[in-house]
Enzyme design. Structure first.
Site, PDB file in Angstrom:
ATOM      1  N   CYS A  56       0.835  -1.134  -0.112  1.00  0.00           N
ATOM      2  CA  CYS A  56      -0.065  -0.066   0.190  1.00  0.00           C
ATOM      3  C   CYS A  56       0.809   1.176  -0.131  1.00  0.00           C
ATOM      4  CB  CYS A  56      -0.915  -0.235   1.149  1.00  0.00           C
ATOM      5  SG  CYS A  56      -0.118  -0.259   2.802  1.00  0.00           S
ATOM      6  N   GLY A  57       1.918   1.350  -1.032  1.00  0.00           N
ATOM      7  CA  GLY A  57       2.941   2.348  -0.829  1.00  0.00           C
ATOM      8  C   GLY A  57       3.308   2.626   0.568  1.00  0.00           C
TER       9      GLY A  57
END
Length: 358
Positions: A123-124
């Protein structure tokens, strides 16, 4: 040497010098080209499979973000009516000193940080931003001589801080696929127990505030004590709030009663003066404040989940775009090597025919 470089350049660029090459060298070159083609072909297939996975994860995250937003919207009627009741009760007790254990301000010797991270990665920088925010706040508090304990919500944060011995984790919770009132109440009970037992003199929430699908902001919000003042200082006059803290203000401004940053525009009306309470308004306020805190935690969980899903959707979208570019580059490389192989075979045929006719 120049002739050799020209020959190699012609082979890779699809241009043949048509000069006969020794059979041994040509054979080894053919094997190397074939091996290179197979390797590039395998990489292209691997990138295609990865792109399918990232595309699927992006679609799933996009669908879940929408559901998370709908959950926030569906919870608004309850929050609005709760704010109205709190406003009316607060009108009754605003001239009195609110004597509630959740509003007790005392010297801050211990702070409980409630950290909201995700259960999964990919998720980054979502989890990393929250962890860095928590570490910075931890260093700030310890520099003041304040003891810091952690309550971790989400496996990523719990795993990270558990590996570092300087952090004391008193409780861990799993975020789950969809935050529920039961989960929020469980976290609230742990917070209340720690604060009322005076194990913690201040409780702060570190979470990601959902702004949009492409923007979210790690935020620190004071949960306890809930005070009718802005900046929270203890009885010794010591202020330990974060520079960007969002403090719960137990006040009414223009008919509003909520955390200031939400800029609530709920139209509230005072309760009918003839309305008689069976209990004292202060007792009702003591009962409503934990409920309001639970709703605040639930909304924070929903915002954190929406931020995580939005970050995952953007990360998977970027991964898909990178996969497309990588696949395009590998395809060009494959075509060049294939063209070089064909050119080399033609050169060998021409060279062999010339040698035979000679």
């Amino acid at each position: 040497m120049a002739a050799m470089l020209a020959s190699k350049q012609g082979a890779f660029m699809g241009r043949s010098s048509f000069a006969p090459a020794p059979k041994g060298v040509a054979s080894r070159g053919s094997l190397q080209v074939v091996a290179g083609l197979k390797e590039v072909r395998d990489r292209i297939a691997s990138v295609k499979n990865t792109q399918k996975i990232t595309d699927a994860m992006k679609l799933v995250a996009a669908a879940k973000v929408r559901r998370a937003q709908e959950a926030v919207v569906n919870g608004r009627p309850f929050s609005e009516n709760l704010v109205k009741v709190l406003y009316g009760v607060n009108q009754r007790v605003r001239q009195e000193d609110v004597d509630s254990p959740l509003c007790a301000v005392r010297p801050v010797k211990s702070v409980l940080l409630v950290v909201l991270t995700g259960d999964r990665g990919l998720c980054g920088g979502y989890n990393n931003f929250i962890i860095k925010k928590t570490e910075a706040r931890y260093r700030e508090l310890t520099a003041m001589g304040v003891k810091v304990n952690l309550v971790c919500v989400g496996r990523k944060g719990a795993q990270y801080f558990a590996r570092r011995k300087q952090y004391n984790i008193v409780k861990s919770f799993s975020l789950g696929a969809a935050p529920s009132t039961k989960e929020a109440q469980g976290i609230a009970d742990e917070i209340f127990a720690s604060f009322i037992a005076q194990e913690s003199d201040k409780v702060e929430l570190v979470f990601t505030k959902f702004i949009s699908l492409i923007n979210s902001n790690p935020t620190i919000q004071t949960l306890l004590p809930m005070t009718p003042m802005g900046e929270l200082c203890d009885v010794d006059g010591k202020c330990v709030d974060a520079a960007d803290d969002e403090i719960f203000k137990l006040t009414t401004k223009g008919g509003e009663f909520a955390v200031e940053r939400e800029k609530t525009t709920i139209e509230t009306e005072a309760l009918d003066p003839s309305l008689i309470f069976e209990q004292e308004p202060a007792q009702i306020l003591d009962a409503l404040l934990p409920l309001y805190m639970s709703s605040c935690l639930l909304r924070s969980l929903q915002e954190a989940l929406a931020s995580e899903l939005a970050a995952r959707m953007n990360a998977m979208n970027n991964a898909s775009d990178n996969a497309k570019e990588l696949k395009k580059g590998l395809t060009v490389q494959y075509n060049k090597q294939r063209q070089a192989k064909i050119t080399q075979e033609l050169a060998e045929i021409v060279g062999g025919a010339a040698a035979t006719s000679g």
